[in-house]
Design a protein around this motif. Structure first.
Motif, PDB file in Angstrom:
ATOM      1  N   LEU A 539       0.839  -1.204   0.000  1.00 23.56           N
ATOM      2  CA  LEU A 539       0.000   0.000   0.000  1.00 23.56           C
ATOM      3  C   LEU A 539       0.872   1.251   0.000  1.00 23.56           C
ATOM      4  O   LEU A 539       0.540   2.251  -0.659  1.00 23.56           O
ATOM      5  CB  LEU A 539      -0.918  -0.010   1.219  1.00 23.56           C
ATOM      6  N   CYS A 540       1.977   1.201   0.717  1.00 24.29           N
ATOM      7  CA  CYS A 540       2.905   2.346   0.707  1.00 24.29           C
ATOM      8  C   CYS A 540       3.469   2.574  -0.690  1.00 24.29           C
ATOM      9  O   CYS A 540       3.635   3.718  -1.131  1.00 24.29           O
ATOM     10  CB  CYS A 540       4.042   2.111   1.694  1.00 24.29           C
ATOM     11  N   LYS A 541       3.751   1.479  -1.409  1.00 17.99           N
ATOM     12  CA  LYS A 541       4.252   1.629  -2.782  1.00 17.99           C
ATOM     13  C   LYS A 541       3.186   2.253  -3.676  1.00 17.99           C
ATOM     14  O   LYS A 541       3.494   3.071  -4.553  1.00 17.99           O
ATOM     15  CB  LYS A 541       4.675   0.275  -3.344  1.00 17.99           C
ATOM     16  N   ALA A 542       1.924   1.883  -3.457  1.00 15.48           N
ATOM     17  CA  ALA A 542       0.840   2.478  -4.244  1.00 15.48           C
ATOM     18  C   ALA A 542       0.744   3.981  -3.989  1.00 15.48           C
ATOM     19  O   ALA A 542       0.480   4.764  -4.915  1.00 15.48           O
ATOM     20  CB  ALA A 542      -0.482   1.793  -3.909  1.00 15.48           C
ATOM     21  N   ILE A 543       0.969   4.399  -2.739  1.00 11.11           N
ATOM     22  CA  ILE A 543       0.998   5.836  -2.426  1.00 11.11           C
ATOM     23  C   ILE A 543       2.138   6.506  -3.191  1.00 11.11           C
ATOM     24  O   ILE A 543       1.973   7.557  -3.814  1.00 11.11           O
ATOM     25  CB  ILE A 543       1.158   6.055  -0.917  1.00 11.11           C
ATOM     26  N   HIS A 544       3.314   5.881  -3.141  1.00  7.71           N
ATOM     27  CA  HIS A 544       4.486   6.439  -3.827  1.00  7.71           C
ATOM     28  C   HIS A 544       4.236   6.580  -5.332  1.00  7.71           C
ATOM     29  O   HIS A 544       4.604   7.588  -5.944  1.00  7.71           O
ATOM     30  CB  HIS A 544       5.686   5.525  -3.565  1.00  7.71           C
ATOM     31  N   ASP A 545       3.598   5.576  -5.940  1.00 11.98           N
ATOM     32  CA  ASP A 545       3.390   5.580  -7.385  1.00 11.98           C
ATOM     33  C   ASP A 545       2.308   6.556  -7.830  1.00 11.98           C
ATOM     34  O   ASP A 545       2.296   6.962  -8.995  1.00 11.98           O
ATOM     35  CB  ASP A 545       3.016   4.170  -7.854  1.00 11.98           C
ATOM     36  N   ALA A 547       1.243   9.434  -5.828  1.00 12.43           N
ATOM     37  CA  ALA A 547       1.256  10.726  -5.136  1.00 12.43           C
ATOM     38  C   ALA A 547       1.611  11.889  -6.054  1.00 12.43           C
ATOM     39  O   ALA A 547       1.278  13.042  -5.760  1.00 12.43           O
ATOM     40  CB  ALA A 547       2.245  10.674  -3.964  1.00 12.43           C
ATOM     41  N   GLU A 548       2.270  11.610  -7.160  1.00 13.30           N
ATOM     42  CA  GLU A 548       2.713  12.688  -8.046  1.00 13.30           C
ATOM     43  C   GLU A 548       1.538  13.459  -8.637  1.00 13.30           C
ATOM     44  O   GLU A 548       1.648  14.654  -8.905  1.00 13.30           O
ATOM     45  CB  GLU A 548       3.580  12.100  -9.165  1.00 13.30           C
ATOM     46  N   HIS A 549       0.427  12.784  -8.838  1.00 12.65           N
ATOM     47  CA  HIS A 549      -0.700  13.416  -9.521  1.00 12.65           C
ATOM     48  C   HIS A 549      -1.891  13.687  -8.597  1.00 12.65           C
ATOM     49  O   HIS A 549      -2.945  14.120  -9.061  1.00 12.65           O
ATOM     50  CB  HIS A 549      -1.159  12.526 -10.679  1.00 12.65           C
ATOM     51  N   ALA A 579      -2.990   9.170   2.665  1.00 12.68           N
ATOM     52  CA  ALA A 579      -1.871  10.098   2.507  1.00 12.68           C
ATOM     53  C   ALA A 579      -2.435  11.465   2.146  1.00 12.68           C
ATOM     54  O   ALA A 579      -3.142  11.598   1.146  1.00 12.68           O
ATOM     55  CB  ALA A 579      -0.896   9.620   1.437  1.00 12.68           C
ATOM     56  N   ASP A 580      -2.164  12.450   2.982  1.00 17.25           N
ATOM     57  CA  ASP A 580      -2.544  13.837   2.707  1.00 17.25           C
ATOM     58  C   ASP A 580      -1.259  14.606   2.431  1.00 17.25           C
ATOM     59  O   ASP A 580      -0.429  14.788   3.333  1.00 17.25           O
ATOM     60  CB  ASP A 580      -3.291  14.436   3.896  1.00 17.25           C
ATOM     61  N   LEU A 581      -1.080  15.062   1.191  1.00 20.87           N
ATOM     62  CA  LEU A 581       0.183  15.659   0.790  1.00 20.87           C
ATOM     63  C   LEU A 581       0.250  17.154   1.065  1.00 20.87           C
ATOM     64  O   LEU A 581       1.337  17.722   1.077  1.00 20.87           O
ATOM     65  CB  LEU A 581       0.429  15.411  -0.703  1.00 20.87           C
ATOM     66  N   GLN A 582      -0.894  17.796   1.262  1.00 20.01           N
ATOM     67  CA  GLN A 582      -0.884  19.243   1.463  1.00 20.01           C
ATOM     68  C   GLN A 582      -1.165  19.632   2.907  1.00 20.01           C
ATOM     69  O   GLN A 582      -0.528  20.531   3.451  1.00 20.01           O
ATOM     70  CB  GLN A 582      -1.908  19.907   0.527  1.00 20.01           C
ATOM     71  N   THR A 583      -2.110  18.953   3.546  1.00 15.44           N
ATOM     72  CA  THR A 583      -2.493  19.301   4.917  1.00 15.44           C
ATOM     73  C   THR A 583      -2.108  18.175   5.864  1.00 15.44           C
ATOM     74  O   THR A 583      -2.727  17.113   5.855  1.00 15.44           O
ATOM     75  CB  THR A 583      -4.017  19.542   5.011  1.00 15.44           C
ATOM     76  N   PRO A 584      -1.074  18.340   6.671  1.00 17.06           N
ATOM     77  CA  PRO A 584      -0.705  17.292   7.628  1.00 17.06           C
ATOM     78  C   PRO A 584      -1.844  17.036   8.624  1.00 17.06           C
ATOM     79  O   PRO A 584      -2.455  17.973   9.139  1.00 17.06           O
ATOM     80  CB  PRO A 584       0.534  17.867   8.326  1.00 17.06           C
ATOM     81  N   SER A 644       8.993   9.388   4.246  1.00 16.12           N
ATOM     82  CA  SER A 644       9.901  10.094   3.333  1.00 16.12           C
ATOM     83  C   SER A 644      10.229   9.261   2.101  1.00 16.12           C
ATOM     84  O   SER A 644      10.603   9.808   1.064  1.00 16.12           O
ATOM     85  CB  SER A 644      11.186  10.467   4.067  1.00 16.12           C
ATOM     86  N   LYS A 645      10.090   7.919   2.207  1.00 15.52           N
ATOM     87  CA  LYS A 645      10.327   7.066   1.045  1.00 15.52           C
ATOM     88  C   LYS A 645       9.120   7.024   0.111  1.00 15.52           C
ATOM     89  O   LYS A 645       9.220   6.530  -1.014  1.00 15.52           O
ATOM     90  CB  LYS A 645      10.632   5.635   1.511  1.00 15.52           C
ATOM     91  N   CYS A 646       7.981   7.539   0.600  1.00 15.15           N
ATOM     92  CA  CYS A 646       6.745   7.478  -0.186  1.00 15.15           C
ATOM     93  C   CYS A 646       6.324   8.840  -0.722  1.00 15.15           C
ATOM     94  O   CYS A 646       5.990   8.964  -1.904  1.00 15.15           O
ATOM     95  CB  CYS A 646       5.615   6.894   0.668  1.00 15.15           C
ATOM     96  N   ILE A 647       6.323   9.848   0.141  1.00 16.60           N
ATOM     97  CA  ILE A 647       5.899  11.192  -0.255  1.00 16.60           C
ATOM     98  C   ILE A 647       6.872  12.210   0.313  1.00 16.60           C
ATOM     99  O   ILE A 647       7.568  11.940   1.296  1.00 16.60           O
ATOM    100  CB  ILE A 647       4.459  11.497   0.206  1.00 16.60           C
ATOM    101  N   ASP A 648       6.896  13.401  -0.282  1.00 10.22           N
ATOM    102  CA  ASP A 648       7.838  14.437   0.137  1.00 10.22           C
ATOM    103  C   ASP A 648       7.343  15.239   1.333  1.00 10.22           C
ATOM    104  O   ASP A 648       8.136  15.754   2.126  1.00 10.22           O
ATOM    105  CB  ASP A 648       8.122  15.388  -1.031  1.00 10.22           C
ATOM    106  N   LYS A 649       6.033  15.380   1.460  1.00 12.85           N
ATOM    107  CA  LYS A 649       5.482  16.177   2.549  1.00 12.85           C
ATOM    108  C   LYS A 649       4.093  15.666   2.884  1.00 12.85           C
ATOM    109  O   LYS A 649       3.525  14.845   2.172  1.00 12.85           O
ATOM    110  CB  LYS A 649       5.419  17.658   2.147  1.00 12.85           C
ATOM    111  N   GLY A 650       3.516  16.188   3.974  1.00  9.11           N
ATOM    112  CA  GLY A 650       2.179  15.766   4.373  1.00  9.11           C
ATOM    113  C   GLY A 650       2.222  14.740   5.483  1.00  9.11           C
ATOM    114  O   GLY A 650       3.129  14.727   6.316  1.00  9.11           O
TER     115      GLY A 650
END
Length: 767
Positions: A539-545, A547-549, A579-584, A644-650
């Motif tokens: 599931l973490c890999k799915a977030i990583h793949d 999260a860009e969009h 995974a929330d990339l903008q609002t922690p 940090s291995k999945c998303i840059d922020k959030g």
């Protein structure tokens, strides 16, 4: 896989005259393989012009058209030479170079020069290809068990069996040379290479591809190159056995060795890429151990066919399917040849393939092969014999089958069948052809299946069984469907379906290795070898793949996991991730999300501090989920290292629950009661408590103060750095007396009792 119907008819004693394509496709769909689609092709032969190159310079190429006694200048191209024949296309007076699409291909490419081994004065060149054809596209998945169907002759054999047609004898289509054993051909790894054949042709002239061969290859989207290479491809598409032609001048002593590569050896392939070989790669090497080809996949640039080729070594091998498949995945090189070798081919075909190649060289006057000798290393495939009574066939299929049908249809498939009358009925003695026994037919049941599909499953009547089983309890099925719907529609989570194996490259990215895993003995790929022990990493890999969009990503998966301690344990798991990339988000935000799910499934869950640590959770922000003292899963915030291995922020949070418990869980029976006569009193309480105190422990303490307190909810949570080990929680609750209206004094007394209890038991401070 694409096939040409006219090419199939080359193997049938029947003219290709207006075939009923819809009936043929329907018959093959019902009995043999899934036809993905078919196409009708018509060719305007008058639009094609045969010309001869007369001169070449940088400004253009001059060609002469004999039939029109006309000279034409066309744009320059680097692949032509003087005096070569070439096809042109005339589109209402506009003349251009002919393309593969003009001969039925879907690929965009110019046709190369054409080999004309007969004079063109009689204008008979157009007879080398027909004006109408059909292509059928076979779904690969439907014939993985039938390597004999990866060619035109295989489907010709099927049509003969289905329609009672006559298959052309293979003897009429091959030129069998003398066969010898020789030290010039060696197998060093008998598992990876079971058998190999080769022939040395000392006098041969590099030439362009014959028009008939070129036209056939275009119909199946194979690009023509030159005669010596194209005929090897023609043989592969024709009878299903890949082969390779080497320039003999680049091979010392004309010696070929089938062996595993030395680790670190390199080979430059025909596609221009240089790869580093491993000890599990099978290669064809020369006497000096130099790799000449990645066996079964692609040839090397050394000893490749070129304009200066004057002698060739042609090779055809029977290679281990798993060895080829692993090399394909390791080097990311899947070819038409490798796709066939991955299905495990008949090792007797290696001799037939070279004999077919010899026949075509002779037919198109490319080389004289009458004195050629073939060298073979490795044993033939042993025959398989099966005895089966006719009564067993009828018993298994449930319908009477005429014995003549059994004999005629199996003989059409090249089975050798003899009938032996017995007192209990006819007994068949069958010899299975090697191209069917290699992977497909080995038992009586396999024979019965052959007869059943040829008879037609639609011709077997459907009969209700005399004994019906009781309907199964499908409550767990509906529970599982309901759980998925709630997660999709209420929590807006997308269902994920991943592999049952850990992605080793992803684990390396996470810098984490699971413990107590099960590893398969013969993995398809080195990247997929250990069964998963948790759904969270995938599931973490799915977030990583994804999260860009996206700014908010949510997935869940309902699947099996495996653990291996002293015994193997398989279980069902339900896991989800946010995974929330903008609002922690904090722990309580995600907790509220999951609580909505438990409300909808009517499952009262207690949240208690976790007694287990996980590589992906923050220990202080991990909760164990308990139902009636039974642990049903865990929930927590993803730790910063994993995040940090999945998303840059959030922020990220995940849960993993006992899937078997959830799907078998039965909601409590709901009893409806009349609305209360006396009003509810709503109250809030805000308190400071030590940070380790859980919300559930506060709710339980409030509920125990008075039986008239109900519907206790956490409505706010807050924490500041300056508070250090303190946090602020706000709860709402209802006070209701079923027998009387509560007075202000009674309400104040209950509230005061709540404050005193929380202060005494939990060290709470009312704000």
């Amino acid at each position: 896989m694409k096939l040409s119907l006219s090419w199939i008819y080359d193997h049938i004693e029947k003219p290709f005259d207006a075939p009923n394509i819809t009936d043929i496709v329907a018959a093959l769909n019902e009995s043999t393989a899934e036809i993905a689609q078919w196409s009708h092709h018509t060719f305007d032969r008058d639009a094609l012009i045969l010309a001869q190159v007369t001169s070449i310079d940088s400004s253009g190429i001059q060609v002469y058209v004999p039939t029109q006694a006309q000279t034409i200048i066309l744009p320059y191209r680097a692949d032509l030479q003087d005096n070569q024949h070439i096809l042109l296309h005339n589109n209402h007076g506009t003349i251009r170079w002919a393309q593969m699409q003009d001969l039925g291909s879907t690929k965009e490419s110019l046709l190369p020069a054409v080999h004309m081994h007969k004079t063109i004065e009689n204008n008979n060149w157009q007879s080398y290809f027909i004006h109408e054809d059909y292509t059928i596209e076979i779904d690969h998945k439907s014939i993985t068990h039938r390597p004999d169907l990866w060619c035109h002759r295989g489907f010709a054999r099927e049509l003969c069996a289905l329609y009672g047609w006559q298959l052309k004898p293979l003897d009429q289509m091959i030129m069998m040379p003398n066969i010898q054993q020789s030290s010039l051909l060696t197998i060093q790894d008998a598992i990876a290479c079971r058998r190999i054949a080769a022939a040395y042709i000392p006098k041969i002239q590099y030439t362009t591809s014959p028009l008939a061969v070129m036209a056939r290859l275009c119909m199946v989207d194979s690009k023509p190159i030159n005669a010596l290479v194209d005929i090897t491809n023609y043989v592969m598409f024709d009878i299903g056995q890949p082969m390779h032609a080497f320039d003999a001048s680049g091979i010392p002593n004309h010696t070929l060795i089938a062996r595993k590569a030395n680790p670190g050896q390199q080979i430059r392939l025909l596609d221009g890429e240089t790869i580093t070989l491993g000890s599990n790669d099978l290669i064809i090497a020369d006497a000096e151990s130099k790799p000449l080809s990645l066996a079964g996949i692609m040839g090397g640039s050394d000893a490749s066919i070129g304009r200066n080729t004057s002698a060739i070594l042609v090779e055809s091998g029977s290679f281990d399917a798993a060895t080829i498949r692993h090399s394909v995945l390791r080097h990311k090189k899947r070819t038409e040849a490798s796709m066939r070798y991955e299905k495990e081919l008949d090792q007797n075909q290696v001799v037939i393939a070279i004999a077919r190649y010899m026949y075509l060289l002779h037919q198109y006057a490319i080389a004289s092969v009458h004195t050629t000798t073939m060298f073979v290393a490795g044993p033939e495939s042993p025959p398989i014999h099966i005895d089966i009574p006719h009564a067993l066939i009828e018993k298994r299929l449930g319908v009477p089958i005429p014995p003549a049908f059994v004999v005629s249809r199996l003989e059409a498939l090249d089975f050798s069948v003899s009938v032996h009358p017995k007192s209990t009925g006819d007994m068949y003695h069958m010899s299975v052809p090697s191209y069917r026994s290699t992977k497909d037919i080995r038992t009586k049941e396999d024979i019965i299946e052959e007869i059943g599909r040829l008879w037609g499953y639609n011709n077997i009547p459907a009969i209700i069984p005399s004994k019906l089983s009781l309907p199964a309890d499908l409550a767990w099925v509906y529970n599982q469907r309901t759980i998925k719907k709630i997660l999709q529609l209420t929590l807006n989570m997308h269902e994920l379906s991943s592999y049952a194996f850990f992605d080793e490259s992803w684990l390396k990215h996470l810098d984490w290795q699971p413990q107590n895993t099960l590893e398969v003995q013969h993995p398809v790929s080195g990247n997929w070898r250990r069964l998963i022990t948790s759904l969270v990493p995938s599931l973490c890999k799915a977030i990583h793949d994804n999260a860009e969009h996206q700014t908010i990503v949510r997935f869940f998966e309902y699947a099996r996991i495996w653990s291996h301690n002293q015994t193997v344990h398989e279980s069902l798991s339900l896991a989800g991730i946010w995974a929330d990339l903008q609002t922690p988000r904090d722990f309580y935000y995600y907790k509220n999300q999951l609580e909505q799910f438990f409300i909808y499934v009517d499952l009262p869950v207690q949240w208690v501090p976790s007694d287990q640590t996980f590589a992906w959770f923050i220990p202080e922000q991990t909760a164990k989920l308990v139902y009636k003292k039974q642990s049903i899963g865990y929930f927590g915030i993803i730790n910063p290292t994993w995040q940090s291995k999945c998303i840059d922020k959030g922020s990220m949070a995940a849960y993993e629950l006992d899937g078997t418990f959830l799907r078998n869980y039965q909601k409590p029976v709901t009893h409806y009661v009349s609305a209360p006569k006396y009003p509810d009193i709503h109250r809030d309480i805000s308190i400071f408590v030590p940070i380790e105190v859980t919300a559930d422990s506060i709710k339980n303490s409030i509920a125990q103060v008075d039986e008239r307190i109900r519907d206790i909810k956490l409505i706010d949570f807050f924490h500041k750095k300056e508070w250090k080990n303190k946090k602020s929680l706000t709860f709402s609750f209802i006070i209701r007396d079923p027998h009387a209206t509560l007075t202000g004094n009674r309400i104040d007394t209950i509230c005061a009792h709540i404050q005193a209890t929380l202060q005494k038991k939990l060290g709470a401070e009312v704000r």
